[in-house]
Structures are given as C-alpha cells and as structure tokens.
Write a protein that holds these residues in place. Sequence first.
Motif, PDB file in Angstrom:
ATOM      1  N   GLU A 178      -4.862   8.254 -10.703  1.00  0.00           N
ATOM      2  CA  GLU A 178      -5.102   7.170  -8.849  1.00  0.00           C
ATOM      3  C   GLU A 178      -4.976   7.450  -8.141  1.00  0.00           C
ATOM      4  OE1 GLU A 178      -3.731   6.955 -12.172  1.00  0.00           O
ATOM      5  OE2 GLU A 178      -4.724   5.784 -13.081  1.00  0.00           O
ATOM      6  N   LEU A 179      -3.935   8.143  -7.858  1.00  0.00           N
ATOM      7  CA  LEU A 179      -3.502   8.368  -6.890  1.00  0.00           C
ATOM      8  C   LEU A 179      -4.057   9.300  -5.851  1.00  0.00           C
ATOM      9  CD1 LEU A 179       0.588   7.982  -6.540  1.00  0.00           C
ATOM     10  CD2 LEU A 179      -1.677   5.966  -5.211  1.00  0.00           C
ATOM     11  N   GLU A 180      -4.622  10.484  -7.220  1.00  0.00           N
ATOM     12  CA  GLU A 180      -5.604  11.692  -6.866  1.00  0.00           C
ATOM     13  C   GLU A 180      -6.600  11.412  -6.304  1.00  0.00           C
ATOM     14  OE1 GLU A 180      -7.802  14.662  -9.723  1.00  0.00           O
ATOM     15  OE2 GLU A 180      -5.539  14.399  -9.909  1.00  0.00           O
ATOM     16  N   GLU A 181      -7.543  10.362  -6.826  1.00  0.00           N
ATOM     17  CA  GLU A 181      -8.785   9.926  -7.039  1.00  0.00           C
ATOM     18  C   GLU A 181      -8.901   8.976  -5.142  1.00  0.00           C
ATOM     19  OE1 GLU A 181     -11.887  10.715  -7.605  1.00  0.00           O
ATOM     20  OE2 GLU A 181     -10.326  12.071  -8.849  1.00  0.00           O
ATOM     21  N   ALA A 190       2.423  10.079  -1.471  1.00  0.00           N
ATOM     22  CA  ALA A 190       0.731  10.074  -1.526  1.00  0.00           C
ATOM     23  C   ALA A 190       0.967   8.619  -1.498  1.00  0.00           C
ATOM     24  CB  ALA A 190       0.625  10.293  -2.722  1.00  0.00           C
ATOM     25  N   ARG A 191       2.036   7.307  -1.842  1.00  0.00           N
ATOM     26  CA  ARG A 191       1.996   6.297  -2.132  1.00  0.00           C
ATOM     27  C   ARG A 191       2.281   5.885  -0.334  1.00  0.00           C
ATOM     28  NH1 ARG A 191       1.579   4.200  -6.328  1.00  0.00           N
ATOM     29  NH2 ARG A 191       2.612   5.061  -8.527  1.00  0.00           N
ATOM     30  N   LYS A 192       2.503   6.511   0.576  1.00  0.00           N
ATOM     31  CA  LYS A 192       3.104   6.465   1.935  1.00  0.00           C
ATOM     32  C   LYS A 192       1.435   7.084   2.823  1.00  0.00           C
ATOM     33  CE  LYS A 192       6.963   5.383   2.925  1.00  0.00           C
ATOM     34  NZ  LYS A 192       7.340   3.846   3.567  1.00  0.00           N
ATOM     35  N   LEU A 193       0.778   7.476   2.393  1.00  0.00           N
ATOM     36  CA  LEU A 193       0.216   8.237   3.434  1.00  0.00           C
ATOM     37  C   LEU A 193      -1.523   6.669   2.988  1.00  0.00           C
ATOM     38  CD1 LEU A 193      -1.313  12.528   2.360  1.00  0.00           C
ATOM     39  CD2 LEU A 193      -0.663  11.141   4.758  1.00  0.00           C
ATOM     40  N   LEU A 194      -1.447   6.542   1.680  1.00  0.00           N
ATOM     41  CA  LEU A 194      -2.381   5.287   1.145  1.00  0.00           C
ATOM     42  C   LEU A 194      -2.033   4.386   1.880  1.00  0.00           C
ATOM     43  CD1 LEU A 194      -2.767   6.229  -2.404  1.00  0.00           C
ATOM     44  CD2 LEU A 194      -4.565   6.174  -0.442  1.00  0.00           C
ATOM     45  N   SER A 195      -1.216   3.666   2.683  1.00  0.00           N
ATOM     46  CA  SER A 195      -0.126   2.621   3.131  1.00  0.00           C
ATOM     47  C   SER A 195      -0.069   2.815   4.342  1.00  0.00           C
ATOM     48  CB  SER A 195       0.796   1.603   2.565  1.00  0.00           C
ATOM     49  OG  SER A 195       1.803   2.728   1.865  1.00  0.00           O
ATOM     50  N   TYR A 196       0.005   4.578   4.764  1.00  0.00           N
ATOM     51  CA  TYR A 196       0.182   4.797   6.139  1.00  0.00           C
ATOM     52  C   TYR A 196      -0.863   3.946   7.648  1.00  0.00           C
ATOM     53  CZ  TYR A 196       1.453   6.713  10.753  1.00  0.00           C
ATOM     54  OH  TYR A 196       2.263   7.019  12.168  1.00  0.00           O
ATOM     55  N   LYS A 197      -0.080   3.425   8.255  1.00  0.00           N
ATOM     56  CA  LYS A 197      -1.125   2.717   9.719  1.00  0.00           C
ATOM     57  C   LYS A 197      -0.566   3.135  10.915  1.00  0.00           C
ATOM     58  CE  LYS A 197      -2.289  -2.008   7.344  1.00  0.00           C
ATOM     59  NZ  LYS A 197      -2.720  -3.168   7.055  1.00  0.00           N
ATOM     60  N   GLU A 198      -0.922   3.584  11.787  1.00  0.00           N
ATOM     61  CA  GLU A 198      -0.612   4.231  12.662  1.00  0.00           C
ATOM     62  C   GLU A 198      -0.164   3.193  13.861  1.00  0.00           C
ATOM     63  OE1 GLU A 198      -3.993   6.709  14.986  1.00  0.00           O
ATOM     64  OE2 GLU A 198      -4.853   6.233  13.813  1.00  0.00           O
ATOM     65  N   GLU A 199       0.462   3.721  14.411  1.00  0.00           N
ATOM     66  CA  GLU A 199       1.743   2.864  14.827  1.00  0.00           C
ATOM     67  C   GLU A 199       1.593   2.787  16.709  1.00  0.00           C
ATOM     68  OE1 GLU A 199       5.368   4.666  15.002  1.00  0.00           O
ATOM     69  OE2 GLU A 199       5.846   4.246  12.725  1.00  0.00           O
ATOM     70  N   LYS A 252       3.967  11.018   8.614  1.00  0.00           N
ATOM     71  CA  LYS A 252       3.167  11.225  10.350  1.00  0.00           C
ATOM     72  C   LYS A 252       2.295  13.232   9.869  1.00  0.00           C
ATOM     73  CE  LYS A 252       5.316   7.806  12.007  1.00  0.00           C
ATOM     74  NZ  LYS A 252       6.263   7.528  14.063  1.00  0.00           N
ATOM     75  N   ALA A 253       3.125  13.487   9.674  1.00  0.00           N
ATOM     76  CA  ALA A 253       2.500  14.708   9.962  1.00  0.00           C
ATOM     77  C   ALA A 253       1.291  14.711   8.763  1.00  0.00           C
ATOM     78  CB  ALA A 253       3.831  15.800   8.859  1.00  0.00           C
ATOM     79  N   VAL A 254       1.526  15.530   8.123  1.00  0.00           N
ATOM     80  CA  VAL A 254       0.167  14.779   6.842  1.00  0.00           C
ATOM     81  C   VAL A 254      -1.014  13.996   6.998  1.00  0.00           C
ATOM     82  CG1 VAL A 254      -0.612  14.926   4.582  1.00  0.00           C
ATOM     83  CG2 VAL A 254       1.718  15.036   4.857  1.00  0.00           C
ATOM     84  N   TYR A 255      -0.776  13.450   7.837  1.00  0.00           N
ATOM     85  CA  TYR A 255      -1.733  11.911   8.225  1.00  0.00           C
ATOM     86  C   TYR A 255      -2.393  12.762   9.455  1.00  0.00           C
ATOM     87  CZ  TYR A 255      -4.250   7.922   9.491  1.00  0.00           C
ATOM     88  OH  TYR A 255      -5.448   6.893   9.885  1.00  0.00           O
ATOM     89  N   GLY A 256      -2.013  13.257  10.604  1.00  0.00           N
ATOM     90  CA  GLY A 256      -2.018  13.649  10.978  1.00  0.00           C
ATOM     91  C   GLY A 256      -2.824  15.299  11.169  1.00  0.00           C
ATOM     92  N   ALA A 257      -2.914  15.972   9.568  1.00  0.00           N
ATOM     93  CA  ALA A 257      -3.558  17.060   9.838  1.00  0.00           C
ATOM     94  C   ALA A 257      -4.834  16.774   8.750  1.00  0.00           C
ATOM     95  CB  ALA A 257      -2.515  17.983   8.841  1.00  0.00           C
ATOM     96  N   LEU A 258      -4.505  15.425   8.580  1.00  0.00           N
ATOM     97  CA  LEU A 258      -5.989  14.879   7.221  1.00  0.00           C
ATOM     98  C   LEU A 258      -6.267  14.900   8.949  1.00  0.00           C
ATOM     99  CD1 LEU A 258      -4.146  13.015   4.592  1.00  0.00           C
ATOM    100  CD2 LEU A 258      -6.061  15.448   5.042  1.00  0.00           C
ATOM    101  N   GLN A 259      -6.442  13.559  10.170  1.00  0.00           N
ATOM    102  CA  GLN A 259      -7.232  13.595  10.915  1.00  0.00           C
ATOM    103  C   GLN A 259      -8.183  14.755  11.133  1.00  0.00           C
ATOM    104  OE1 GLN A 259      -7.702  10.044   9.455  1.00  0.00           O
ATOM    105  NE2 GLN A 259      -8.025   9.836  11.159  1.00  0.00           N
ATOM    106  N   VAL A 264       6.373  17.502   0.952  1.00  0.00           N
ATOM    107  CA  VAL A 264       7.206  16.896   0.264  1.00  0.00           C
ATOM    108  C   VAL A 264       7.771  15.907   0.919  1.00  0.00           C
ATOM    109  CG1 VAL A 264       8.582  17.137  -1.694  1.00  0.00           C
ATOM    110  CG2 VAL A 264       6.794  18.909  -2.075  1.00  0.00           C
ATOM    111  N   GLY A 265       7.729  14.426   0.190  1.00  0.00           N
ATOM    112  CA  GLY A 265       8.719  13.951   0.654  1.00  0.00           C
ATOM    113  C   GLY A 265       8.019  12.602   1.719  1.00  0.00           C
TER     114      GLY A 265
END
Length: 314
Positions: free
Chosen positions: A61-64, A305-314, A284-291, A278-279
């Motif tokens: 589910e998280l993967e998708e 994974a869960r943090k990435l899905l719920s992350y909102k830019e500050e 933020k580092a992974v989110y920026g890389a994805l952007q 991991v962790g």
Amino acid sequence: MYEFNELVKISKMYYEMGMTQKEISEVSKHSRPTISRMLEAAMERGIVRVQIEYPLDSIYELEEEIKNKFHLKKVFVAPTFVEEDTLIVQDVGKALANYLTEICRPNDILGISWGTTLGVVSNYLPKRRINGLKIVQLNGGIPVNSYSNGSFGLLEKFSEAFEGQFHLLSAPTIVDSEEIANSILSDSNIKQVVDLGKKANIALFGIGRTHYESVLYKSGYFKTESYDRLISKGAVGDICSRFFDINGDLVDSELNRRTIGLQLEDLQEKEHCIAMAVGAKKVKAVYGALQGNYLNTLFVDEHLARKLLSYKEE
C-alpha cells in the motif's frame, strides 16, 4: 570455565536433538540453571549462532502511494519489525542488494556513490558473475582528514560480488576553488572515469541529510562556519556531494562548481536511478530529491515512507 567439548555437546542436545534443559540435566552431571548458563556461553563463544530467516516483502500500500504521488518506476518499503535503527537499515540494504542482482545485466555500467548507506548494501550483495559489468565511482571520494568514508572499500566489495572491473575516481569530492576543480577534471584519467559515470545506465546512491552527523562534514570537507552557511541557504540534503533545497534546486552554485563528479542533471537520464534512505529524520532530504526528479527508484523503511506521504512544506 566450561570446556569447549562440553558446550558443543550440550548445544547439540538442545538445538539439534530438541531436548529440554530438564532432560539434558537428567542425562548429564549439570543442573538446569547450569545448562542454561552453558547455552548462553555457547552463544557468546560463537559455537551457537542464531539466524532469523524471513521473507522481506515491501509494504504494498505504501509502495503504491509513493510511486503514484512522486511518479516513480520502482519503490520498496521495508516493514519495521523492531524499533532498532541498525536492523532497519540492514533490511532496506538487503532488499536493495537483491534488487541490484536482479537488474544488472552483462555489459552494464553501474555507477555508485559512497557513504554509510551503500556500505550496508555492499554487505548483502550475493555473489553473481556478470560478464562485462563495469562499476564506476560517481563522485570523488578521497577524504581530507583521518575519517574514512569507505569509498575504495565499497568499490572493492561491489567488484568482488559481481566479478566486475571497477573504476576509482581518485580525487577529493570538493576542492578549494573552481580553478582547481577544472584542473582536476582536465586530467585524462579523471575525465575518463567521470565520462564513464555519465554513460552508466544504473546509478546507485544514498540521500544524505544536511546535518553535522553527515559523512561529508565528518570527512573534513567543511569548516563549521561554511556548513552553517550552507544550512542557512536552505540545504536539506545531498546526492553525490551536491546540495539541494526542499524544492530540489541547487543551493550553492559556487560550491557546485568546486565539486568533482556527476552532476545532478546527469542522473535524470539514467535507466535505473536508485536511491536509498532510512529514518524519518531524512524526510526533507528525500522529499527535496524527489522534487528535483533525481531518482526513479526508491528504497526506504516504513517510518520514512509514512513521513513522506504526510509531509507538507513548512
């Protein structure tokens, strides 16, 4: 202390014959508490080793969700069985090592960065000969102090696992000036390795967090004041020693010109552009890389994974 042969005997009776400690005490000269202590001693002396075998499947589910949200080719989310960082990173690294073995083909060029994350991956690479495979270092790895970043050892491990030829980028990752960087990059041997990295159809790297625990900081590439400035400019992470902000944009063009190795835009053309992180602290580092669209394949743990899905830019 207990005799070696006696420890082996007790261990065989308990682990291989399936006898209980009570049963062993009845046929030996030892009490049940002594049997228990002997089994502990056998473990401590390496006579008995416990290996836990379990399927390592991604949380679908998280993967998708991540794959669809960030338009990725492949995502693996390792489940968190216990709250222990060392074990979590081992599971992600093991999954990535197996995936690499699946996708690498004869005459491929595999480009790798360096760092703690990839060191874990290298420990789980199964032996598999891949004819004509070249392994190339994507960014300079010579440290400027006594702190080892493990870059050379990493290349050796990948080379041994795949029986492939490796190409070392024999240069620091960051130098003092653009002029020095240009001079290094004009060297024919350095240029050959950098060009090979550009041709690599598979790129593998960790996503670093801009923090004082960073391998780059510990390796002596930054004085505290210059690292402070980098953070104040909005740097959240790095890939191949190149720093970006939460939007994936480079934060310091002058620093970028002093950095030896693959440019971030070169990653966007790779068939397999694989990142591991991991962790939850790396969100933020992974989110920026994805952007920045610097990867098309991501290996992470459940918490991140869960943090990435719920992350909102500050």
